[in-house]
Design a protein around this motif. Structure first.
Motif, PDB file in Angstrom:
ATOM      1  N   LYS A   1      -8.279   0.496  -2.331  1.00 17.10           N
ATOM      2  CA  LYS A   1      -8.729  -0.451  -1.669  1.00 17.10           C
ATOM      3  C   LYS A   1      -8.197  -2.237  -1.961  1.00 17.10           C
ATOM      4  CE  LYS A   1     -12.956  -2.500   0.678  1.00 17.10           C
ATOM      5  NZ  LYS A   1     -14.373  -2.549   0.878  1.00 17.10           N
ATOM      6  N   PRO A   2      -8.179  -2.310  -3.287  1.00 18.49           N
ATOM      7  CA  PRO A   2      -7.527  -3.670  -3.662  1.00 18.49           C
ATOM      8  C   PRO A   2      -6.239  -3.509  -3.354  1.00 18.49           C
ATOM      9  CG  PRO A   2      -9.127  -2.988  -5.237  1.00 18.49           C
ATOM     10  CD  PRO A   2      -8.866  -1.866  -4.412  1.00 18.49           C
ATOM     11  N   ALA A   3      -5.344  -2.427  -3.708  1.00 18.45           N
ATOM     12  CA  ALA A   3      -3.998  -2.265  -3.350  1.00 18.45           C
ATOM     13  C   ALA A   3      -3.609  -2.569  -2.055  1.00 18.45           C
ATOM     14  CB  ALA A   3      -3.509  -0.894  -3.698  1.00 18.45           C
ATOM     15  N   LEU A   4      -4.475  -2.717  -0.914  1.00 18.56           N
ATOM     16  CA  LEU A   4      -4.083  -2.838   0.382  1.00 18.56           C
ATOM     17  C   LEU A   4      -3.554  -4.346   0.662  1.00 18.56           C
ATOM     18  CD1 LEU A   4      -6.970  -1.137   2.261  1.00 18.56           C
ATOM     19  CD2 LEU A   4      -4.714  -0.319   2.075  1.00 18.56           C
ATOM     20  N   ALA A   5      -4.101  -5.163   0.194  1.00 23.49           N
ATOM     21  CA  ALA A   5      -3.908  -6.695   0.264  1.00 23.49           C
ATOM     22  C   ALA A   5      -2.891  -6.917  -0.483  1.00 23.49           C
ATOM     23  CB  ALA A   5      -5.266  -7.546   0.019  1.00 23.49           C
ATOM     24  N   LEU A   6      -2.788  -6.467  -1.860  1.00 23.34           N
ATOM     25  CA  LEU A   6      -1.491  -6.789  -2.657  1.00 23.34           C
ATOM     26  C   LEU A   6      -0.291  -6.191  -2.119  1.00 23.34           C
ATOM     27  CD1 LEU A   6      -3.308  -5.991  -5.957  1.00 23.34           C
ATOM     28  CD2 LEU A   6      -3.062  -8.268  -5.044  1.00 23.34           C
ATOM     29  N   LEU A   7      -0.387  -4.960  -1.452  1.00 22.34           N
ATOM     30  CA  LEU A   7       0.951  -4.455  -1.068  1.00 22.34           C
ATOM     31  C   LEU A   7       1.510  -5.384   0.223  1.00 22.34           C
ATOM     32  CD1 LEU A   7      -0.006  -0.615  -1.499  1.00 22.34           C
ATOM     33  CD2 LEU A   7       1.737  -1.946  -2.679  1.00 22.34           C
TER      34      LEU A   7
ATOM     35  N   LEU B   1       0.848  -8.287   0.500  1.00 20.73           N
ATOM     36  CA  LEU B   1       1.428  -9.474   0.054  1.00 20.73           C
ATOM     37  C   LEU B   1       3.096  -9.541  -0.693  1.00 20.73           C
ATOM     38  CD1 LEU B   1       0.891 -12.394  -1.213  1.00 20.73           C
ATOM     39  CD2 LEU B   1      -0.094 -11.706  -3.468  1.00 20.73           C
ATOM     40  N   ALA B   2       3.058  -8.466  -1.287  1.00 20.39           N
ATOM     41  CA  ALA B   2       4.582  -8.084  -1.718  1.00 20.39           C
ATOM     42  C   ALA B   2       5.469  -7.760  -0.293  1.00 20.39           C
ATOM     43  CB  ALA B   2       4.418  -6.707  -2.349  1.00 20.39           C
ATOM     44  N   HIS B   3       4.929  -7.201   0.451  1.00 23.04           N
ATOM     45  CA  HIS B   3       6.054  -7.307   1.516  1.00 23.04           C
ATOM     46  C   HIS B   3       6.054  -8.595   2.284  1.00 23.04           C
ATOM     47  CE1 HIS B   3       7.605  -6.009   5.462  1.00 23.04           C
ATOM     48  NE2 HIS B   3       6.873  -6.756   6.258  1.00 23.04           N
ATOM     49  N   LEU B   4       5.028  -9.358   2.295  1.00 27.96           N
ATOM     50  CA  LEU B   4       5.219 -10.830   2.587  1.00 27.96           C
ATOM     51  C   LEU B   4       6.170 -11.793   1.752  1.00 27.96           C
ATOM     52  CD1 LEU B   4       4.145 -13.418   4.437  1.00 27.96           C
ATOM     53  CD2 LEU B   4       2.600 -13.567   2.743  1.00 27.96           C
ATOM     54  N   ILE B   5       6.114 -11.459   0.491  1.00 27.47           N
ATOM     55  CA  ILE B   5       6.888 -12.273  -0.699  1.00 27.47           C
ATOM     56  C   ILE B   5       8.672 -11.733  -0.152  1.00 27.47           C
ATOM     57  CG2 ILE B   5       7.661 -12.537  -2.947  1.00 27.47           C
ATOM     58  CD1 ILE B   5       4.548 -12.213  -3.468  1.00 27.47           C
ATOM     59  N   VAL B   6       8.699 -10.530  -0.112  1.00 28.75           N
ATOM     60  CA  VAL B   6      10.022 -10.119   0.081  1.00 28.75           C
ATOM     61  C   VAL B   6      10.564 -10.373   1.354  1.00 28.75           C
ATOM     62  CG1 VAL B   6      11.294  -8.094   0.268  1.00 28.75           C
ATOM     63  CG2 VAL B   6       9.581  -8.070  -1.495  1.00 28.75           C
ATOM     64  N   SER B   7      10.053 -10.474   2.305  1.00 30.47           N
ATOM     65  CA  SER B   7      10.245 -10.856   3.830  1.00 30.47           C
ATOM     66  C   SER B   7      10.590 -12.315   4.125  1.00 30.47           C
ATOM     67  CB  SER B   7       9.250 -10.112   4.721  1.00 30.47           C
ATOM     68  OG  SER B   7       9.059  -8.821   4.675  1.00 30.47           O
ATOM     69  N   THR B   8      10.039 -13.153   3.202  1.00 30.82           N
ATOM     70  CA  THR B   8      10.083 -14.658   3.388  1.00 30.82           C
ATOM     71  C   THR B   8      10.929 -15.231   2.192  1.00 30.82           C
ATOM     72  OG1 THR B   8       8.001 -15.101   2.583  1.00 30.82           O
ATOM     73  CG2 THR B   8       8.216 -14.569   4.871  1.00 30.82           C
ATOM     74  N   PRO B   9      11.480 -16.271   2.459  1.00 34.78           N
ATOM     75  CA  PRO B   9      12.177 -17.181   1.391  1.00 34.78           C
ATOM     76  C   PRO B   9      11.220 -17.857   0.625  1.00 34.78           C
ATOM     77  CG  PRO B   9      12.597 -18.373   3.601  1.00 34.78           C
ATOM     78  CD  PRO B   9      11.902 -16.927   3.960  1.00 34.78           C
ATOM     79  N   PRO B  10      11.435 -18.371  -0.434  1.00 36.33           N
ATOM     80  CA  PRO B  10      10.594 -19.062  -1.456  1.00 36.33           C
ATOM     81  C   PRO B  10      10.371 -20.349  -1.090  1.00 36.33           C
ATOM     82  CG  PRO B  10      12.725 -18.686  -2.567  1.00 36.33           C
ATOM     83  CD  PRO B  10      12.873 -17.674  -1.383  1.00 36.33           C
ATOM     84  N   GLY B  11       9.060 -20.952  -1.247  1.00 34.44           N
ATOM     85  CA  GLY B  11       8.711 -21.843  -0.970  1.00 34.44           C
ATOM     86  C   GLY B  11       8.200 -22.446   0.250  1.00 34.44           C
ATOM     87  N   MET B  12       8.000 -21.522   1.436  1.00 39.41           N
ATOM     88  CA  MET B  12       7.568 -21.709   2.703  1.00 39.41           C
ATOM     89  C   MET B  12       5.973 -21.877   2.554  1.00 39.41           C
ATOM     90  SD  MET B  12       9.656 -19.324   5.382  1.00 39.41           S
ATOM     91  CE  MET B  12       8.974 -20.649   6.775  1.00 39.41           C
TER      92      MET B  12
ATOM     93  N   GLY C   1      -4.612 -16.243   1.168  1.00 37.52           N
ATOM     94  CA  GLY C   1      -5.504 -15.534   1.833  1.00 37.52           C
ATOM     95  C   GLY C   1      -5.249 -14.101   1.531  1.00 37.52           C
ATOM     96  N   LEU C   2      -4.243 -13.499   1.072  1.00 40.01           N
ATOM     97  CA  LEU C   2      -4.296 -11.979   0.841  1.00 40.01           C
ATOM     98  C   LEU C   2      -5.041 -11.833  -0.310  1.00 40.01           C
ATOM     99  CD1 LEU C   2      -0.814 -11.091   2.124  1.00 40.01           C
ATOM    100  CD2 LEU C   2      -2.825 -10.224   2.920  1.00 40.01           C
ATOM    101  N   LEU C   3      -4.814 -12.701  -1.413  1.00 40.08           N
ATOM    102  CA  LEU C   3      -5.311 -12.609  -2.618  1.00 40.08           C
ATOM    103  C   LEU C   3      -6.903 -12.757  -2.754  1.00 40.08           C
ATOM    104  CD1 LEU C   3      -2.968 -14.837  -5.170  1.00 40.08           C
ATOM    105  CD2 LEU C   3      -3.304 -12.260  -4.880  1.00 40.08           C
ATOM    106  N   LEU C   4      -7.399 -13.677  -1.791  1.00 41.63           N
ATOM    107  CA  LEU C   4      -8.861 -13.777  -1.240  1.00 41.63           C
ATOM    108  C   LEU C   4      -9.373 -12.319  -0.902  1.00 41.63           C
ATOM    109  CD1 LEU C   4      -8.798 -17.316  -0.036  1.00 41.63           C
ATOM    110  CD2 LEU C   4     -10.078 -16.661  -2.309  1.00 41.63           C
ATOM    111  N   ALA C   5      -8.578 -11.759   0.059  1.00 44.04           N
ATOM    112  CA  ALA C   5      -8.951 -10.447   0.650  1.00 44.04           C
ATOM    113  C   ALA C   5      -8.892  -9.416  -0.457  1.00 44.04           C
ATOM    114  CB  ALA C   5      -8.007 -10.214   1.581  1.00 44.04           C
ATOM    115  N   CYS C   6      -8.212  -9.735  -1.270  1.00 40.28           N
ATOM    116  CA  CYS C   6      -7.973  -8.575  -2.352  1.00 40.28           C
ATOM    117  C   CYS C   6      -9.345  -8.581  -3.224  1.00 40.28           C
ATOM    118  CB  CYS C   6      -6.946  -8.603  -3.351  1.00 40.28           C
ATOM    119  SG  CYS C   6      -6.732  -7.520  -4.865  1.00 40.28           S
TER     120      CYS C   6
END
Length: 233
Positions: free
Chosen positions: A52-58, A60-71, A80-85
């Protein structure tokens, strides 16, 4: 970006974005299986503490990989995903205090999502009030019906659900994926609210998790899609 965050990102980007989506699909399949097997007498509670906690963390990983840093919108959505986890972990604990903690964390998540969607959305004037009006009607009707059954939880549920429909209404102005994600989040929490109010039906827990997972996935994908074209990876 801070060196620890850069290190985390450098580790995550070794895998393509679709890898994290497939991992997410496996995690929700495992979680739904654990819920179903628990219903027929198998004690798989420990497995749910991983799935269950893995859902939001995974996601989050997809979000990080799919967007450039600093946005900033992506970083806020990641918070928000960390709060969801954290909320998912709290709701794995039995008892009303843990439920209230989980609901409070999800409330904070709804606020962060709302802030992201306000920053990214651009509703035309003719649609600016339609989604909020519809969701407000849903919020009012659900709370009128469930209020007598919720007891001491009635007020916290009313406050949280207002944050929920505000997020969903703002998501409707982003794109179709985010709009559907917001709607599914409302459906998921409505099903959960029915259970809290003592209204049960078969496969209720599975329905809560399936719609919740789909909602989070669509909200992530919708947010990535809505990022500026010259910035999205």
């Amino acid at each position: 970006m801070n060196p620890p965050l850069l290190l985390i990102r450098s580790l995550l980007v070794r895998f393509p974005a679709r890898f994290w989506l497939w991992a997410f699909a496996v995690a929700i399949a495992v979680d739904l299986a654990a819920i179903s097997l628990a219903g027929v007498g198998f004690d798989l509670g420990a497995l749910r503490w991983a799935s269950k906690p893995a859902l939001a963390l995974l996601l989050l990983a997809h979000l990080i990989v799919s967007t450039p840093p600093g946005m900033r919108p992506a970083r806020l959505f990641g918070l928000g995903l960390l709060l969801a986890c954290a909320a998912d972990i709290a709701l794995l604990v039995e008892g009303e205090p843990a439920f209230l903690v989980g609901m409070g964390l999800f409330g904070l998540m709804q606020i962060t999502y709302f802030a992201v969607f306000v920053r990214l959305a651009a509703l035309p004037l003719r649609r600016r009030f339609l989604a909020p009006a519809c969701y407000l009607a849903v919020w009012l009707g659900a709370n009128i019906v469930l209020w007598p059954r919720l007891g001491d939880l009635a007020i916290p549920v009313a406050v949280y659900s207002l944050l929920l429909v505000a997020m969903a209404a703002e998501a409707a102005g982003l794109n179709r994926k985010a709009a559907l994600g917001g709607a599914l989040f409302v459906v998921s929490d409505l099903i959960l609210g029915l259970g809290v109010a003592g209204v049960d039906f078969p496969l209720q827990s599975q329905a809560v998790m399936a719609t919740y997972a789909a909602a989070q996935l669509l909200l992530v994908l919708g947010t990535i899609k809505a990022l500026p074209r010259n910035a999205a990876a």
